[in-house]
Design an enzyme around this catalytic site. Structure first.
Site, PDB file in Angstrom:
ATOM      1  CB  SER A   1     -15.577  32.147 -35.104  1.00 37.73           C
ATOM      2  OG  SER A   1     -16.920  32.546 -35.038  1.00 37.73           O
ATOM      3  CG  HIS A  27     -15.705  36.824 -32.897  1.00 34.62           C
ATOM      4  ND1 HIS A  27     -15.466  35.869 -31.929  1.00 34.62           N
ATOM      5  CD2 HIS A  27     -16.295  36.166 -33.927  1.00 34.62           C
ATOM      6  CE1 HIS A  27     -15.889  34.686 -32.377  1.00 34.62           C
ATOM      7  NE2 HIS A  27     -16.389  34.846 -33.578  1.00 34.62           N
TER       8      HIS A  27
END
Ligand SMILES: *[C@@H]1O[C@H](CO)[C@@H](O)[C@H](O)[C@H]1NC(C)=O
Length: 406
Positions: A219, A355
């Site tokens: 991320s 994620h």
């Protein structure tokens, strides 16, 4: 994860000839500090770049003549590094700091002194359970999201301790260089990785082979880790995961995805969030076609000296801009192709809902890249795969071809 803070724009102002010469010298020192080419010219003060809605040609320097030989690439590479710093990340310190280390148990403490000031930070090293010292290792931004095999050490780097995620000018980097230093958090943390490499090279008791060190993060740390590898040539491999735009993806394509009605992380959005970029970037985020680069040119920084780069992306999370990630990286890989090292840049883009979770379908690509670049096995890393269904017309983004470099 996308905090909003408005950043102020900083103006560069006029620079006299004397200051320019000084700057030139400083830039040469800086690039020397990062172990790069020192014989290339520095950027002109003023750059007149005609707005270009397509991804800029990586082979076309500001001089305006397209490069024709591999020997010309190192200076174009240096130019790209300088462009990225000036327009977006902030400019790295221009001096070479002094590093001293202490190894105690699993903690490597790194003291860095520069300009009469000093600070220290530490990383923890988890040695592998098999193999022999000195071991290969992966520097993990904040801890690894990918599975690291038991043949490779994990070096945990608290990058937000180096450059705070929320709060500009805070962290160990800024303790040393001042809270108003122009570097954003991403490049400040990359500078920290360069110091870790200094430390590993001078500390045999850390039992790490500095020639076989990779970097990873997910991320925002996916962005951090790919940018670290792009600036630190000593890293043998980068494994950035789900970093989206400014990692795999290009700002120009992201803008169009957003215009087409899908919310994605754009340059405009990113300067309003956290403190990752230089405040100078805010001057360009609403005029992205005026940037003389896009992120495919950051990928190109991995092509020479040739190292490994595996982009691990997720085709299921629209905010990550999967279309942009795929096409931008494909454009970046054209530089690897021109330099004859296409198989060192891989992509695995797999759909999954969590994620930063690691899908099993990305395991084989990950293993291949680690085996080749950290364990020095002869395996193929010619891997470019997505399960995304993209319909965009590549010719709309890339209007240049892979040159035959002599
Ligand atoms: C945006 O929409 C247009 C029109 O449908 C399409 O041609 C284009 O490829 C889309 N762009 C992206 C980046 O998806």
């Amino acid at each position: 994860m996308w905090a909003i803070t408005r950043l102020e724009s900083a103006d560069t102002g006029l620079v006299s000839f004397i200051m320019l010469s000084l700057l030139y010298t400083l830039i040469l020192t800086a690039t020397a500090a990062l172990g790069q080419n020192t014989t290339c010219p520095s950027l002109p003060t003023t750059i007149n770049y005609a707005a270009n809605p397509k991804l800029p040609d990586p082979f076309l320097p500001l001089s305006g003549s397209r490069i024709t030989s591999k020997a010309q690439w190192p200076c174009r590479k240096e130019e790209i590094r300088q462009l990225l710093q000036r327009y977006s990340y902030g400019v790295l310190p221009t001096t070479k700091p002094t590093v001293t280390t202490t190894m105690s148990g699993t903690t490597l403490t790194i003291k860095v002194a520069d300009g009469g000031k000093s600070m220290s930070f530490s990383v923890t090293i988890k040695l592998p359970t098999s193999g022999t010292a000195p071991y290969p290792a992966i520097i993990a931004y904040g801890g690894a999201s990918i599975p690291i095999p038991n043949t490779v050490a994990t070096i945990t780097y608290q990058n937000f301790d180096m450059a705070a995620d929320n709060g500009r000018g805070k962290g160990k980097f800024y303790d040393l260089y001042g809270s108003s230093h122009n570097a954003g958090g991403l490049i400040a943390a990359a500078w920290g990785v360069d110091r870790i490499m200094d430390a590993l090279e001078m500390t045999p008791t850390a039992k790490i082979d500095p020639k076989r060190v990779g970097v990873t993060g997910c991320s925002r740390n996916g962005k951090g880790s790919i940018i670290a590898g792009a600036f630190v040539d000593r890293l043998a491999l980068a494994l950035p995961q789900e970093g989206g735009q400014s990692a795999a993806g290009c700002w120009r394509i992201a803008d169009e995805i957003q215009k087409n009605g899908t919310k994605v992380e754009t340059a405009h959005q990113i300067v309003n969030g956290d403190s990752w970029f230089s405040t100078d970037f805010s001057k360009y985020v609403d005029a992205v076609p005026t940037l003389p680069w896009d992120n495919h040119m950051m990928h190109a920084l991995y092509a020479d000296p040739p190292r490994g780069l595996l982009v691990i992306e997720n085709s299921a999370i629209e905010y990550l801009g999967p279309t942009s990630n795929y096409h931008c990286a494909t454009a970046g890989r054209m530089v690897h192709e021109a330099l004859g090292v296409k198989d060192r840049f891989g992509l695995t883009q797999v759909s999954h809902s969590d994620h930063c979770g690691f899908p099993s379908a990305s395991q084989a690509p990950l293993t291949a890249f680690i085996n080749r670049f950290l364990l020095k096995q002869e395996v193929s890393t010619d891997i470019w795969k997505t399960d995304g269904k993209f319909t965009i017309d590549e010719g709309r983004w890339v209007d240049w071809t892979v040159p035959k470099l002599s």
